[in-house]
Design an enzyme around this catalytic site. Structure first.
Site, PDB file in Angstrom:
ATOM      1  N   CYS A  61       0.501  -0.909   0.071  1.00 38.42           N
ATOM      2  CA  CYS A  61      -0.264  -0.147  -0.084  1.00 38.42           C
ATOM      3  C   CYS A  61       0.878   1.398   0.177  1.00 38.42           C
ATOM      4  CB  CYS A  61      -1.569   0.082   1.118  1.00 38.42           C
ATOM      5  SG  CYS A  61      -1.769   1.370   1.174  1.00 38.42           S
ATOM      6  N   CYS A  65       0.523   4.987   6.508  1.00 39.39           N
ATOM      7  CA  CYS A  65      -0.361   4.132   8.245  1.00 39.39           C
ATOM      8  C   CYS A  65       0.926   3.632   8.983  1.00 39.39           C
ATOM      9  CB  CYS A  65      -1.324   3.398   8.106  1.00 39.39           C
ATOM     10  SG  CYS A  65      -2.034   4.166   6.968  1.00 39.39           S
ATOM     11  N   CYS A  68       0.007  -0.087  10.119  1.00 39.17           N
ATOM     12  CA  CYS A  68      -0.416  -0.998   9.451  1.00 39.17           C
ATOM     13  C   CYS A  68       0.721  -2.353   8.351  1.00 39.17           C
ATOM     14  CB  CYS A  68      -0.270  -0.602   8.144  1.00 39.17           C
ATOM     15  SG  CYS A  68      -1.669  -1.837   7.115  1.00 39.17           S
ATOM     16  N   CYS A 105     -15.908  -9.594   5.482  1.00 45.02           N
ATOM     17  CA  CYS A 105     -15.698  -8.344   5.375  1.00 45.02           C
ATOM     18  C   CYS A 105     -14.581  -8.399   4.844  1.00 45.02           C
ATOM     19  CB  CYS A 105     -15.393  -7.643   6.975  1.00 45.02           C
ATOM     20  SG  CYS A 105     -16.760  -7.715   8.500  1.00 45.02           S
ATOM     21  N   CYS A 138     -19.113  -6.028   3.963  1.00 46.26           N
ATOM     22  CA  CYS A 138     -18.949  -4.901   4.408  1.00 46.26           C
ATOM     23  C   CYS A 138     -17.629  -4.915   3.780  1.00 46.26           C
ATOM     24  CB  CYS A 138     -18.401  -5.513   6.220  1.00 46.26           C
ATOM     25  SG  CYS A 138     -16.967  -3.796   6.365  1.00 46.26           S
ATOM     26  N   CYS A 198     -19.515   1.767   8.718  1.00 42.92           N
ATOM     27  CA  CYS A 198     -18.803   0.705   9.719  1.00 42.92           C
ATOM     28  C   CYS A 198     -17.021   1.934  10.276  1.00 42.92           C
ATOM     29  CB  CYS A 198     -18.152  -0.077   9.216  1.00 42.92           C
ATOM     30  SG  CYS A 198     -16.673  -0.943  10.537  1.00 42.92           S
ATOM     31  N   ARG A 270     -18.030  -3.112  17.984  1.00 46.15           N
ATOM     32  CA  ARG A 270     -17.236  -4.560  17.799  1.00 46.15           C
ATOM     33  C   ARG A 270     -15.936  -4.481  18.372  1.00 46.15           C
ATOM     34  NH1 ARG A 270     -17.287  -4.268  12.625  1.00 46.15           N
ATOM     35  NH2 ARG A 270     -19.358  -5.061  12.634  1.00 46.15           N
TER      36      ARG A 270
HETATM   37  N1  SAM Z   1      -6.832   0.572   3.059  1.00 43.86           N
HETATM   38  C1  SAM Z   1      -7.739   1.038   3.455  1.00 43.86           C
HETATM   39  C2  SAM Z   1      -8.135   2.073   4.286  1.00 43.86           C
HETATM   40  O1  SAM Z   1      -7.244   2.631   5.277  1.00 43.86           O
HETATM   41  O2  SAM Z   1      -9.280   2.608   5.431  1.00 43.86           O
HETATM   42  C3  SAM Z   1      -8.515  -0.385   4.549  1.00 43.86           C
HETATM   43  C4  SAM Z   1      -7.774  -1.752   5.168  1.00 43.86           C
HETATM   44  S1  SAM Z   1      -6.939  -1.284   6.814  1.00 43.86           S
HETATM   45  C5  SAM Z   1      -5.779  -2.108   6.938  1.00 43.86           C
HETATM   46  C6  SAM Z   1      -8.510  -1.129   7.780  1.00 43.86           C
HETATM   47  C7  SAM Z   1      -8.471  -1.105   9.304  1.00 43.86           C
HETATM   48  O3  SAM Z   1      -7.919  -2.119   9.933  1.00 43.86           O
HETATM   49  C8  SAM Z   1      -7.824   0.382   9.776  1.00 43.86           C
HETATM   50  O4  SAM Z   1      -8.452   1.911   9.689  1.00 43.86           O
HETATM   51  C9  SAM Z   1      -6.779   0.146  11.095  1.00 43.86           C
HETATM   52  O5  SAM Z   1      -8.111   0.807  12.059  1.00 43.86           O
HETATM   53  C10 SAM Z   1      -7.362  -1.012  11.511  1.00 43.86           C
HETATM   54  N2  SAM Z   1      -5.987  -1.620  11.715  1.00 43.86           N
HETATM   55  C11 SAM Z   1      -4.777  -2.013  10.291  1.00 43.86           C
HETATM   56  N3  SAM Z   1      -4.173  -2.762  10.884  1.00 43.86           N
HETATM   57  C12 SAM Z   1      -4.513  -2.469  12.574  1.00 43.86           C
HETATM   58  C13 SAM Z   1      -2.696  -2.904  13.565  1.00 43.86           C
HETATM   59  N4  SAM Z   1      -2.107  -3.172  13.279  1.00 43.86           N
HETATM   60  N5  SAM Z   1      -3.912  -3.101  14.884  1.00 43.86           N
HETATM   61  C14 SAM Z   1      -4.555  -2.841  14.697  1.00 43.86           C
HETATM   62  N6  SAM Z   1      -5.577  -2.755  13.779  1.00 43.86           N
HETATM   63  C15 SAM Z   1      -5.190  -2.087  12.621  1.00 43.86           C
HETATM   64 FE1  SF4 Z   2      -2.877   1.244   2.915  1.00 40.33          FE
HETATM   65 FE2  SF4 Z   2      -2.945  -0.189   6.019  1.00 40.33          FE
HETATM   66 FE3  SF4 Z   2      -3.066   2.638   5.615  1.00 40.33          FE
HETATM   67 FE4  SF4 Z   2      -4.990   0.686   4.651  1.00 40.33          FE
HETATM   68  S1  SF4 Z   2      -4.518   1.161   6.828  1.00 40.33           S
HETATM   69  S2  SF4 Z   2      -3.989   3.183   3.534  1.00 40.33           S
HETATM   70  S3  SF4 Z   2      -3.970  -0.976   3.511  1.00 40.33           S
HETATM   71  S4  SF4 Z   2      -1.466   1.471   4.995  1.00 40.33           S
END
Ligand code: SAM
Ligand code: SF4
Ligand code: DTB
Length: 333
Positions: A61, A65, A68, A105, A138, A198, A270
């Site tokens: 990606c 973030c 992530c 989801c 979802c 959500c 949740r």
């Molecule tokens: N790329 C999209 C986005 O950013 O909305 C969808 C996927 S992203 C992985 C979805 C959500 O997963 C994030 O907004 C975050 O709240 C949660 N998430 C991702 N990595 C995480 C982690 N290491 N621990 C807890 N929650 C996590």
């Molecule tokens: Fe990309 Fe992860 Fe950020 Fe979603 S949360 S935009 S998958 S880096």
């Protein structure tokens, strides 16, 4: 003070930070009692929604973030995978249904999606196919245009997941490649298209309790309110800037869940990522405080989740059953 987003959502009964602090800071059992009363007014007793996650496009990606596993900016050792085919997703969805899941989801590691692209067409086809199974659907695909949101709704999506993750003030410490306002814009596009939203966040990223409550205050301005509010505990990912964050105190998690339940009486609250770090007793307290949904199945997107058998045992021991799909679709739909 809470900073108002540029384009505020137009709900009248806005909950202020001060009001939320008052709820959150009560003696713990008073807070739990209040949340339990709210829960009992709106929910049939003792049902938990079971949602299964599947990463349909993993890793690589563009976004940064800090929490992530899937950001291309960090060396997390995750293997990239291209978009799964409709048949591959369908197989996983059928397995989820067979194990008792009621919502499926699908997540993609994209900054966003746009109508008319081959990848988005594949996702639409997948949604149409999976929706024949009768589970709620979802998707979480990043930023949306109005048209993409409309097409998702037409394909059969029940809810769009797009988290605010934290307060507007703390967000730039966590992400720099897009803004909080970008997140709000996508949520509004989803709502304009008539999708349920959500939307929740992550705790344990180094934010304060006020940051968590400010996030709830922004969510409380959504009109309609979020259909689900996922509360994730950070799963620290080696290689990311947050790899060394200490675990969240379970009683802080319980307080936030109870405050979310009081603020969003009809939402699914949740208990999301991070359950492997929470004991059965800790989870039971979260359910008593108003959580009524979990991610179910031994994998989240890229990290682990409690084994299904252990979750079913916990639900049985607590006298819970799985909530049926579409048994509580909010009145506004
Ligand atoms: N790329 C999209 C986005 O950013 O909305 C969808 C996927 S992203 C992985 C979805 C959500 O997963 C994030 O907004 C975050 O709240 C949660 N998430 C991702 N990595 C995480 C982690 N290491 N621990 C807890 N929650 C996590
Ligand atoms: Fe990309 Fe992860 Fe950020 Fe979603 S949360 S935009 S998958 S880096
Ligand atoms: C949400 O709030 N939590 C889910 C779902 N929405 C997409 C994702 C949790 C991801 C946990 C880390 C991982 O497995 O990569």
């Amino acid at each position: 003070m809470l900073t108002t987003p540029q384009k505020p959502f137009a709900r009248k009964e806005v909950t202020t930070l001060e009001a939320l602090q008052k709820i959150y800071n009560q003696p713990l059992f008073d807070l739990i009692d209040q949340a339990r009363r709210v829960y009992l007014q709106h929910w049939k007793n003792n049902e938990i929604q079971l949602c299964t996650l599947l990463s349909i496009k993993t890793g690589g990606c563009s976004e940064d973030c800090s929490y992530c596993a899937q950001s291309a900016r960090y060396d997390t050792g995750l293997e990239k995978e291209k978009l799964l085919t409709t048949a591959e997703v369908m197989e996983a969805a059928q397995r989820a249904k067979a194990t008792g899941s009621t919502r499926f989801c699908m997540g993609a590691a994209w900054k966003g999606v746009r109508e008319g692209t081959q990848q988005f067409e594949t996702v639409l086809q997948t949604i149409r196919t999976v929706s024949t199974l009768g589970m709620e659907i979802c998707v979480t695909l990043g930023e949306l245009t109005d048209e993409a949101a409309r097409q998702l709704r037409a394909a059969g999506v029940t809810a769009y997941n797009h988290n605010l993750d934290t307060s507007a003030e703390f967000y730039p410490n966590i992400v720099t490649t897009h803004t909080y306002q970008n997140r709000l814009d996508t949520i509004q596009a989803a709502q304009r298209a008539g999708l349920s939203v959500c939307c929740g966040g992550i705790i344990g990223m180094g934010e304060t309790v006020d940051d968590r409550l400010k996030m709830l205050a922004v969510l409380a301005q959504f009109d309609p309110p979020p259909e689900s509010v996922p509360i994730n505990c950070l799963v620290p990912i080696p290689g990311t800037p947050l790899e060394e964050q200490p675990p969240v105190d379970v009683l802080e998690l319980v307080r936030l869940i109870a405050t979310a339940r009081v603020t969003f009486p009809t939402a699914k609250v949740r208990l999301s990522a991070g359950r492997q770090q929470v004991s059965r007793e800790g989870q039971a307290l979260c359910f008593y405080a108003g959580a009524n949904s979990i991610f179910y199945g031994n994998k989240l997107l890229t990290t682990g989740n409690p084994e299904s058998d252990a979750d079913l045992q916990l639900l049985t021991d607590l006298g819970f059953t799985a909530q049926k799909p579409y048994s509580d679709v909010p009145k506004h739909l």
